[in-house]
Design a protein around this motif. Structure first.
Motif, PDB file in Angstrom:
ATOM      1  N   PHE A 291      39.904 -33.713 -28.474  1.00 27.17           N
ATOM      2  CA  PHE A 291      40.457 -34.090 -29.778  1.00 27.17           C
ATOM      3  C   PHE A 291      41.469 -33.067 -30.255  1.00 27.17           C
ATOM      4  O   PHE A 291      41.576 -31.958 -29.740  1.00 27.17           O
ATOM      5  N   THR A 292      42.225 -33.489 -31.271  1.00 24.59           N
ATOM      6  CA  THR A 292      43.181 -32.604 -31.923  1.00 24.59           C
ATOM      7  C   THR A 292      43.110 -32.795 -33.423  1.00 24.59           C
ATOM      8  O   THR A 292      42.855 -33.901 -33.911  1.00 24.59           O
ATOM      9  N   LEU A 293      43.334 -31.705 -34.138  1.00 25.89           N
ATOM     10  CA  LEU A 293      43.482 -31.740 -35.593  1.00 25.89           C
ATOM     11  C   LEU A 293      44.927 -31.403 -35.967  1.00 25.89           C
ATOM     12  O   LEU A 293      45.201 -31.047 -37.109  1.00 25.89           O
ATOM     13  N   GLY A 294      45.814 -31.499 -34.989  1.00 22.07           N
ATOM     14  CA  GLY A 294      47.211 -31.176 -35.220  1.00 22.07           C
ATOM     15  C   GLY A 294      47.553 -29.736 -34.923  1.00 22.07           C
ATOM     16  O   GLY A 294      48.642 -29.261 -35.249  1.00 22.07           O
ATOM     17  N   ASP A 295      46.640 -29.028 -34.284  1.00 12.35           N
ATOM     18  CA  ASP A 295      46.861 -27.624 -33.938  1.00 12.35           C
ATOM     19  C   ASP A 295      46.355 -27.392 -32.521  1.00 12.35           C
ATOM     20  O   ASP A 295      45.460 -26.595 -32.283  1.00 12.35           O
ATOM     21  N   GLY A 296      46.925 -28.120 -31.566  1.00  9.34           N
ATOM     22  CA  GLY A 296      46.500 -28.014 -30.181  1.00  9.34           C
ATOM     23  C   GLY A 296      45.480 -29.081 -29.810  1.00  9.34           C
ATOM     24  O   GLY A 296      44.901 -29.746 -30.674  1.00  9.34           O
ATOM     25  N   THR A 297      45.278 -29.239 -28.517  1.00 13.10           N
ATOM     26  CA  THR A 297      44.324 -30.206 -27.972  1.00 13.10           C
ATOM     27  C   THR A 297      43.201 -29.448 -27.291  1.00 13.10           C
ATOM     28  O   THR A 297      43.453 -28.541 -26.489  1.00 13.10           O
ATOM     29  N   HIS A 298      41.964 -29.829 -27.600  1.00 15.71           N
ATOM     30  CA  HIS A 298      40.798 -29.074 -27.130  1.00 15.71           C
ATOM     31  C   HIS A 298      39.761 -30.014 -26.523  1.00 15.71           C
ATOM     32  O   HIS A 298      39.544 -31.121 -27.032  1.00 15.71           O
ATOM     33  N   GLY A 299      39.124 -29.563 -25.442  1.00 15.23           N
ATOM     34  CA  GLY A 299      38.145 -30.384 -24.745  1.00 15.23           C
ATOM     35  C   GLY A 299      36.748 -29.790 -24.793  1.00 15.23           C
ATOM     36  O   GLY A 299      36.569 -28.583 -24.610  1.00 15.23           O
ATOM     37  N   PHE A 300      35.772 -30.644 -25.039  1.00 19.31           N
ATOM     38  CA  PHE A 300      34.363 -30.246 -25.103  1.00 19.31           C
ATOM     39  C   PHE A 300      33.564 -31.091 -24.116  1.00 19.31           C
ATOM     40  O   PHE A 300      33.848 -32.273 -23.919  1.00 19.31           O
ATOM     41  N   THR A 301      32.551 -30.501 -23.500  1.00 19.16           N
ATOM     42  CA  THR A 301      31.689 -31.199 -22.560  1.00 19.16           C
ATOM     43  C   THR A 301      30.260 -31.217 -23.090  1.00 19.16           C
ATOM     44  O   THR A 301      29.763 -30.195 -23.573  1.00 19.16           O
ATOM     45  N   LEU A 302      29.622 -32.375 -23.013  1.00 22.33           N
ATOM     46  CA  LEU A 302      28.255 -32.509 -23.505  1.00 22.33           C
ATOM     47  C   LEU A 302      27.290 -31.780 -22.591  1.00 22.33           C
ATOM     48  O   LEU A 302      27.218 -32.044 -21.387  1.00 22.33           O
ATOM     49  N   ASP A 303      26.548 -30.817 -23.162  1.00 29.85           N
ATOM     50  CA  ASP A 303      25.463 -30.139 -22.458  1.00 29.85           C
ATOM     51  C   ASP A 303      24.172 -30.860 -22.839  1.00 29.85           C
ATOM     52  O   ASP A 303      23.667 -30.695 -23.947  1.00 29.85           O
ATOM     53  N   GLU A 304      23.663 -31.660 -21.925  1.00 31.21           N
ATOM     54  CA  GLU A 304      22.508 -32.495 -22.247  1.00 31.21           C
ATOM     55  C   GLU A 304      21.252 -31.674 -22.491  1.00 31.21           C
ATOM     56  O   GLU A 304      20.350 -32.111 -23.213  1.00 31.21           O
ATOM     57  N   SER A 305      21.183 -30.474 -21.933  1.00 29.97           N
ATOM     58  CA  SER A 305      20.011 -29.635 -22.160  1.00 29.97           C
ATOM     59  C   SER A 305      19.965 -29.117 -23.588  1.00 29.97           C
ATOM     60  O   SER A 305      18.896 -28.853 -24.134  1.00 29.97           O
ATOM     61  N   LEU A 306      21.145 -28.968 -24.202  1.00 26.88           N
ATOM     62  CA  LEU A 306      21.228 -28.506 -25.584  1.00 26.88           C
ATOM     63  C   LEU A 306      21.393 -29.664 -26.563  1.00 26.88           C
ATOM     64  O   LEU A 306      21.122 -29.516 -27.760  1.00 26.88           O
ATOM     65  N   GLY A 307      21.894 -30.789 -26.049  1.00 24.28           N
ATOM     66  CA  GLY A 307      22.223 -31.904 -26.939  1.00 24.28           C
ATOM     67  C   GLY A 307      23.437 -31.599 -27.796  1.00 24.28           C
ATOM     68  O   GLY A 307      23.575 -32.117 -28.900  1.00 24.28           O
ATOM     69  N   GLU A 308      24.344 -30.756 -27.270  1.00 26.19           N
ATOM     70  CA  GLU A 308      25.522 -30.355 -28.023  1.00 26.19           C
ATOM     71  C   GLU A 308      26.759 -30.384 -27.121  1.00 26.19           C
ATOM     72  O   GLU A 308      26.661 -30.246 -25.898  1.00 26.19           O
ATOM     73  N   PHE A 309      27.927 -30.542 -27.760  1.00 28.45           N
ATOM     74  CA  PHE A 309      29.192 -30.430 -27.050  1.00 28.45           C
ATOM     75  C   PHE A 309      29.616 -28.963 -27.034  1.00 28.45           C
ATOM     76  O   PHE A 309      29.641 -28.295 -28.073  1.00 28.45           O
ATOM     77  N   VAL A 310      29.963 -28.479 -25.853  1.00 32.87           N
ATOM     78  CA  VAL A 310      30.359 -27.085 -25.658  1.00 32.87           C
ATOM     79  C   VAL A 310      31.855 -27.032 -25.340  1.00 32.87           C
ATOM     80  O   VAL A 310      32.356 -27.818 -24.520  1.00 32.87           O
ATOM     81  N   LEU A 311      32.579 -26.119 -25.984  1.00 26.13           N
ATOM     82  CA  LEU A 311      34.010 -25.972 -25.738  1.00 26.13           C
ATOM     83  C   LEU A 311      34.236 -25.488 -24.308  1.00 26.13           C
ATOM     84  O   LEU A 311      33.874 -24.375 -23.953  1.00 26.13           O
ATOM     85  N   THR A 312      34.836 -26.339 -23.489  1.00 30.21           N
ATOM     86  CA  THR A 312      35.083 -25.999 -22.084  1.00 30.21           C
ATOM     87  C   THR A 312      36.570 -25.969 -21.742  1.00 30.21           C
ATOM     88  O   THR A 312      36.962 -25.385 -20.727  1.00 30.21           O
ATOM     89  N   HIS A 313      37.399 -26.614 -22.561  1.00 26.84           N
ATOM     90  CA  HIS A 313      38.834 -26.671 -22.281  1.00 26.84           C
ATOM     91  C   HIS A 313      39.608 -26.350 -23.562  1.00 26.84           C
ATOM     92  O   HIS A 313      40.178 -27.234 -24.195  1.00 26.84           O
ATOM     93  N   PRO A 314      39.629 -25.078 -23.978  1.00 29.22           N
ATOM     94  CA  PRO A 314      40.360 -24.727 -25.204  1.00 29.22           C
ATOM     95  C   PRO A 314      41.868 -24.805 -25.005  1.00 29.22           C
ATOM     96  O   PRO A 314      42.384 -24.478 -23.933  1.00 29.22           O
ATOM     97  N   ASN A 315      42.561 -25.278 -26.023  1.00 28.45           N
ATOM     98  CA  ASN A 315      44.024 -25.288 -26.030  1.00 28.45           C
ATOM     99  C   ASN A 315      44.600 -25.854 -24.726  1.00 28.45           C
ATOM    100  O   ASN A 315      45.362 -25.198 -24.016  1.00 28.45           O
ATOM    101  N   MET A 316      44.263 -27.100 -24.441  1.00 28.18           N
ATOM    102  CA  MET A 316      44.716 -27.743 -23.211  1.00 28.18           C
ATOM    103  C   MET A 316      46.238 -27.877 -23.192  1.00 28.18           C
ATOM    104  O   MET A 316      46.852 -28.193 -24.211  1.00 28.18           O
TER     105      MET A 316
END
Length: 233
Positions: free
Chosen positions: A60-85
């Protein structure tokens, strides 16, 4: 659900979203609410997609770069894995449904033919990769570079992808990652929709690849304006 026809085949699918700023006017009737929706992509304040594949990925983007997150099923959370793509300025992959090839506009046919033969600006032959789910094809394009295209054709003269909830959000993401997005004749982000389900031709990806693609349409226009006919690329 983008790519829903692929679900039974186990092929990656996704979800696309875009968010606009609501007007300050009190919403008292349907026409005012529609005005809030019918905005060009340049008015988006956020956009993104979820890709459901070997991993669940949120970009997703908020207008300040594009960032990627991957779901960690063990945590049940999205983890930032691709900052500032950042999409490469050039790629060597094109993605398009070549089953429609002979219904495409001439500039599109010429462009793809040149890529296949190594006659483009790079002098390199491009490889074809096409999943058939926009999110999957665009996610690969965002990471590896190249170009994704769902152009106009004789059956779909205005293209097939919806401007508001497919083309514009992905265009926003691509541009925030350093890429470009065009209909062939206009920037997708500048197109003002006239109805909620309006369709547009959609060509997006690496900046230099999209610029090269657009040059084929520009050259066709120059030939038409000068009264010339025939091949142009």
């Amino acid at each position: 659900m983008d790519g829903s026809s692929n679900i039974d085949a186990g092929i990656p699918v996704g979800t696309i979203f875009g968010i606009f700023q609501q007007s300050q006017e009190k919403q008292v009737d349907e026409s005012l609410m529609l005005n809030d929706v019918l905005q060009p992509g340049k008015n988006l304040v956020a956009a993104g997609y979820c890709l459901y594949s070997s991993a669940t990925t949120l970009v997703f983007t908020l207008g300040d770069g594009t960032h990627g997150f991957t779901l960690d099923e063990s945590l049940g959370e999205f983890v930032l894995t691709h900052p500032n793509m950042k999409i490469p300025d050039r790629g060597q992959i094109y993605s398009a449904n070549e089953g429609n090839r002979y219904q495409w506009d001439e500039p599109m046919r010429e462009y793809i033919s040149d890529l296949q033969q190594g006659k483009g600006q790079t002098g390199q032959k491009y490889s074809a990769r096409y999943v058939g789910s926009m999110v999957a094809d665009c996610h690969r394009t965002l990471q590896y570079g190249g170009i994704f295209a769902y152009p106009a054709d004789k059956t779909n003269v205005n293209g097939k992808l919806r401007l508001l909830y497919e083309a514009a959000p992905i265009a926003f993401l691509m541009e925030q990652a350093g890429g470009r997005a065009t209909t062939g004749t206009a920037d997708i982000m500048d197109v003002v929709p006239k109805n909620v389900h309006e369709r547009v031709p959609c060509i997006l990806g690496s900046k230099d690849d999209v610029e090269e693609f657009k040059s084929y349409y520009d050259q066709q226009k120059r030939h038409k304006d000068s009264g010339n006919i025939g091949t142009f690329a």
